[in-house]
Write a protein that holds these residues in place. Structure first.
Motif, mmCIF file in Angstrom:
data_model
loop_
_atom_site.group_PDB
_atom_site.id
_atom_site.type_symbol
_atom_site.label_atom_id
_atom_site.label_comp_id
_atom_site.label_asym_id
_atom_site.label_seq_id
_atom_site.Cartn_x
_atom_site.Cartn_y
_atom_site.Cartn_z
ATOM 1 N N UNK A 1 10.243 -9.166 -0.599
ATOM 2 C CA UNK A 1 9.201 -8.286 -1.130
ATOM 3 C C UNK A 1 8.123 -7.939 -0.105
ATOM 4 N N UNK A 2 8.139 -8.569 1.050
ATOM 5 C CA UNK A 2 7.145 -8.223 2.072
ATOM 6 C C UNK A 2 7.302 -6.763 2.526
ATOM 7 N N UNK A 3 8.487 -6.351 2.984
ATOM 8 C CA UNK A 3 8.634 -4.933 3.361
ATOM 9 C C UNK A 3 8.559 -3.988 2.166
ATOM 10 N N UNK A 4 8.987 -4.447 1.005
ATOM 11 C CA UNK A 4 8.916 -3.591 -0.193
ATOM 12 C C UNK A 4 7.464 -3.246 -0.492
ATOM 13 N N UNK A 5 6.574 -4.233 -0.409
ATOM 14 C CA UNK A 5 5.159 -3.973 -0.638
ATOM 15 C C UNK A 5 4.614 -2.955 0.361
ATOM 16 N N UNK A 6 4.954 -3.138 1.615
ATOM 17 C CA UNK A 6 4.452 -2.252 2.666
ATOM 18 C C UNK A 6 4.917 -0.817 2.422
ATOM 19 N N UNK A 7 6.202 -0.654 2.112
ATOM 20 C CA UNK A 7 6.760 0.685 1.866
ATOM 21 C C UNK A 7 6.098 1.323 0.646
ATOM 22 N N UNK A 8 5.950 0.545 -0.421
ATOM 23 C CA UNK A 8 5.333 1.080 -1.644
ATOM 24 C C UNK A 8 3.915 1.562 -1.376
ATOM 25 N N UNK A 13 2.324 -0.036 -5.136
ATOM 26 C CA UNK A 13 2.176 -1.364 -4.546
ATOM 27 C C UNK A 13 1.959 -2.408 -5.633
ATOM 28 N N UNK A 14 1.119 -2.084 -6.619
ATOM 29 C CA UNK A 14 0.854 -3.040 -7.698
ATOM 30 C C UNK A 14 2.123 -3.353 -8.482
ATOM 31 N N UNK A 15 2.940 -2.342 -8.746
ATOM 32 C CA UNK A 15 4.198 -2.578 -9.446
ATOM 33 C C UNK A 15 5.077 -3.550 -8.658
ATOM 34 N N UNK A 16 5.135 -3.351 -7.337
ATOM 35 C CA UNK A 16 5.948 -4.240 -6.507
ATOM 36 C C UNK A 16 5.413 -5.673 -6.540
ATOM 37 N N UNK A 17 4.088 -5.811 -6.575
ATOM 38 C CA UNK A 17 3.467 -7.141 -6.636
ATOM 39 C C UNK A 17 3.749 -7.798 -7.989
ATOM 40 N N UNK A 23 1.622 -15.283 6.001
ATOM 41 C CA UNK A 23 2.433 -15.695 4.857
ATOM 42 C C UNK A 23 3.146 -14.469 4.295
ATOM 43 N N UNK A 24 4.473 -14.430 4.345
ATOM 44 C CA UNK A 24 5.200 -13.254 3.835
ATOM 45 C C UNK A 24 4.782 -12.911 2.409
ATOM 46 N N UNK A 25 4.622 -11.646 2.140
ATOM 47 C CA UNK A 25 4.267 -11.093 0.824
ATOM 48 C C UNK A 25 2.850 -11.443 0.385
#
Length: 252
Positions: free
Chosen positions: A24-31, A40-44, A112-114
């Motif tokens: 989810x680290x790159x997913x957050x960044x992309x979002x 971004x909030x949805x990904x979190x 810390x990732x994510x």
């Protein structure tokens, strides 16, 4: 027996917990970069769903109880006791419709990732505990974001984790600072049970078969109450749930 199973199951838990953070680290960044804060909030939220239910690998049960119709059109200060790092993913997931933010140590914003990327981008307050002026300033900024966006925040008035599950004295400073900026915020106690047991032996082995509980308690309208009175009320309501001695008000 719980400790014995912990030696077997802890590595499995850590593998899935760590993989979730890394994925989810790159997913957050992309979002955030492509679609903005809401994506971004949805990904979190989804990240913390998986982090919460990683507890199944330890055979720990998850229970969230809320009997109150909490508003989504005004800020809320969720005030909870704090037992372990595993309190936080569940609070983010279960309180997701309230956009709950956290006050975190600034050291956690790196490495810390994510978690670190969320602390930098998510809108919470990242404070330097050695710099009181900076800490208060960040909390005030958080209060303003709460006011502007109808966000909520989660605070741990104990100031640190209760590693044996016994409540420490609640400090009123956090609630007082936020209420100065957001005087219409509703204060909602949350009682957390048994998450301290997961780490009773430290990071390894983690224990198994625990009944983890998060219980939303009766909301408190600040009104004319002082922050000290509100904090004492929050603490005693949580003590009732945990079956711990109540704090008495000093009579002068």
């Amino acid at each position: 027996m719980s400790k014995l199973f912990g030696y077997i199951l802890s590595p499995i838990f850590y593998i899935f917990f760590g993989l979730t953070l890394c994925i989810f680290h790159p997913i957050q960044w992309i979002c955030f970069k492509l679609f903005g804060y809401k994506a971004h909030k949805v990904s979190v939220d989804i990240l913390n769903f998986f982090l919460t239910y990683c507890q199944i690998f330890l055979f720990n049960s998850i229970s969230f109880k809320n009997e109150y119709d909490l508003p989504t059109d005004r800020p809320i200060i969720f005030a909870a006791n704090h037992q372990s790092m595993y309190d936080i993913p569940s609070l983010i997931w279960f309180l997701r419709k309230h956009s709950a933010k956290f006050i975190s140590k600034i050291e956690l914003t790196k490495g810390i990732p994510s978690i670190s990327i969320n602390l930098r981008l998510g809108g919470g307050a990242n404070i330097n505990r050695k710099d009181n002026k900076q800490a208060i300033s960040e909390i005030i900024k958080l209060g303003r974001r709460m006011k502007d966006n109808n966000w909520s925040t989660v605070i741990f008035p104990e100031g640190t984790r209760a590693k044996d599950g016994q409540l420490k004295t609640f400090q009123f400073g956090g609630i007082a600072t936020i209420l100065k900026v957001v005087p219409n915020a509703l204060v909602v106690p949350v009682a957390i049970e048994n998450s301290w047991k997961i780490v009773r032996f430290g990071m390894f082995p983690l224990t198994t078969g625990n009944a983890l509980k998060w219980t939303v308690l009766k909301p408190i309208e600040p009104g004319v109450k002082t922050p000290n009175d509100i904090t004492l009320e929050v603490e005693n309501e949580i003590r009732k749930v945990l079956g711990q001695p109540m704090v008495q008000v000093a009579v002068l």
